[in-house]
Design a protein around this motif. Sequence first.
Motif, PDB file in Angstrom:
ATOM      1  N   THR A 156     -60.957  41.603 -26.119  1.00 49.27           N
ATOM      2  CA  THR A 156     -61.186  41.089 -24.765  1.00 49.27           C
ATOM      3  C   THR A 156     -60.037  41.465 -23.843  1.00 49.27           C
ATOM      4  O   THR A 156     -60.251  41.890 -22.700  1.00 49.27           O
ATOM      5  N   TYR A 205     -57.735  43.952 -23.955  1.00 48.76           N
ATOM      6  CA  TYR A 205     -57.554  45.358 -23.583  1.00 48.76           C
ATOM      7  C   TYR A 205     -58.756  45.921 -22.840  1.00 48.76           C
ATOM      8  O   TYR A 205     -58.595  46.761 -21.940  1.00 48.76           O
ATOM      9  N   LEU A 206     -59.971  45.470 -23.157  1.00 52.00           N
ATOM     10  CA  LEU A 206     -61.113  45.902 -22.357  1.00 52.00           C
ATOM     11  C   LEU A 206     -61.028  45.325 -20.942  1.00 52.00           C
ATOM     12  O   LEU A 206     -61.503  45.940 -19.989  1.00 52.00           O
ATOM     13  N   SER A 207     -60.418  44.152 -20.788  1.00 49.64           N
ATOM     14  CA  SER A 207     -60.211  43.578 -19.458  1.00 49.64           C
ATOM     15  C   SER A 207     -59.115  44.308 -18.693  1.00 49.64           C
ATOM     16  O   SER A 207     -59.096  44.281 -17.457  1.00 49.64           O
ATOM     17  N   ILE A 243     -67.191  50.019 -20.226  1.00 45.58           N
ATOM     18  CA  ILE A 243     -66.509  48.918 -20.897  1.00 45.58           C
ATOM     19  C   ILE A 243     -67.512  47.869 -21.379  1.00 45.58           C
ATOM     20  O   ILE A 243     -67.444  47.391 -22.518  1.00 45.58           O
ATOM     21  N   ALA A 269     -68.388  46.448 -25.046  1.00 45.98           N
ATOM     22  CA  ALA A 269     -68.340  45.015 -25.325  1.00 45.98           C
ATOM     23  C   ALA A 269     -69.650  44.533 -25.940  1.00 45.98           C
ATOM     24  O   ALA A 269     -69.660  43.632 -26.783  1.00 45.98           O
ATOM     25  N   ILE A 328     -64.621  39.480 -19.872  1.00 39.20           N
ATOM     26  CA  ILE A 328     -64.284  40.822 -19.411  1.00 39.20           C
ATOM     27  C   ILE A 328     -64.856  41.070 -18.019  1.00 39.20           C
ATOM     28  O   ILE A 328     -64.177  41.592 -17.129  1.00 39.20           O
ATOM     29  N   ILE A 348     -60.514  54.684 -23.401  1.00 39.66           N
ATOM     30  CA  ILE A 348     -61.182  53.450 -23.828  1.00 39.66           C
ATOM     31  C   ILE A 348     -61.589  53.506 -25.300  1.00 39.66           C
ATOM     32  O   ILE A 348     -61.252  52.601 -26.075  1.00 39.66           O
ATOM     33  N   VAL A 378     -59.999  51.129 -28.297  1.00 43.32           N
ATOM     34  CA  VAL A 378     -60.908  50.278 -29.071  1.00 43.32           C
ATOM     35  C   VAL A 378     -60.763  50.570 -30.566  1.00 43.32           C
ATOM     36  O   VAL A 378     -60.778  49.652 -31.395  1.00 43.32           O
TER      37      VAL A 378
END
Length: 356
Positions: free
Chosen positions: A120, A122-124, A133, A137, A147, A337, A341
Amino acid sequence: MSATRFSPSALFPVLLTLAISAICGGLAELAGLPAGWLMGGALGVTVAAMLGAPVAMPARLRDLSFILIGMSMGASVAPDSLTLLASWPVSLTALALELVVIIATTGWMLTRFFGLDAGTAYLSSFPGHLSFILGIAATGVGNARQIVIIQVIRILMLTIAVPIGAVFLPVDHFSPPAPDAFLGPLQLLALAGGCVAMGLAFVWLKVPAGMVLGAMAASTAAKLGGLYTEAMPIPLVIFTFILTGALIGSRFIGITRVEFMSAALGGLIATAMTLSIVTAVALGVAQLVDMPFGQIWLGLSPGALEGMGALGIALGYDTAFIAAHHVIRLLMLSFAIPAVVMLVRMQERAAQDRRI
């Protein structure tokens, strides 16, 4: 099985959304704020959505806004834009370094001080490429709702921060040059047709922000090719800003106040950190290249392409520079990304192994 019929009641939320954007944008414009139509509209629709008003932004209207933004950006390209190419390596290098710093620091902050899981956090923290993204998710990485809230806060705050900064900070901004001729109805239809066709082609090719970039590519090529020299009609430009403000604000549809408050503080701090990093990097680049600080800032800012492009038009900057840097940012994120991940997944598996 009955056929789906159009209901006039379905039109009310759309008209309400556009009315809120227009009224709030007009008030911001009357107050003398730069990009008032855009900033005021975005803020007004955001507040309405958060208060539970029945606002809506249908996909067709969203695509229309993308086409109009792309057309306007292409029509605003300065004839001497290509002369700035020599300075782009400096700003592009700064862009790459900036992305690394933003992702590393905001991701660490969200895990360390707000207890978010690494997925959450790092994707945010990624500054852009929201659809990509959310697609990741949806596979089970991170909390998609948190996010979305943090990312949407980033987009809204950037849209608001740039015009306010132009008022209160010593940042150069320019009134768009006063045109002496405007595109006529037949020219607009022909240009719009080319923009729609190119936008659909870019979407088919899966180009990031394809509809906006395709429309801008067609509009820019037509202008630099001498097919037109006139400007977009002012009422159409204002309508474009109203649509874009409604688009930005409508991203808050479906987010409850409880959900918003649970993620708002982390989102605001992450956005403040991002703004600080972008400002510091843009100040450094401004010492090395001969162009307005505000233009560099918009090119390096991690806002949505449509929002930053519209701000570039409103503040009189070179839209070719801004668009090129946002395209390259999206391409960089397309590789970054998945890589991040994978690292998050590896850390999660290692943590599980240690617990076993």
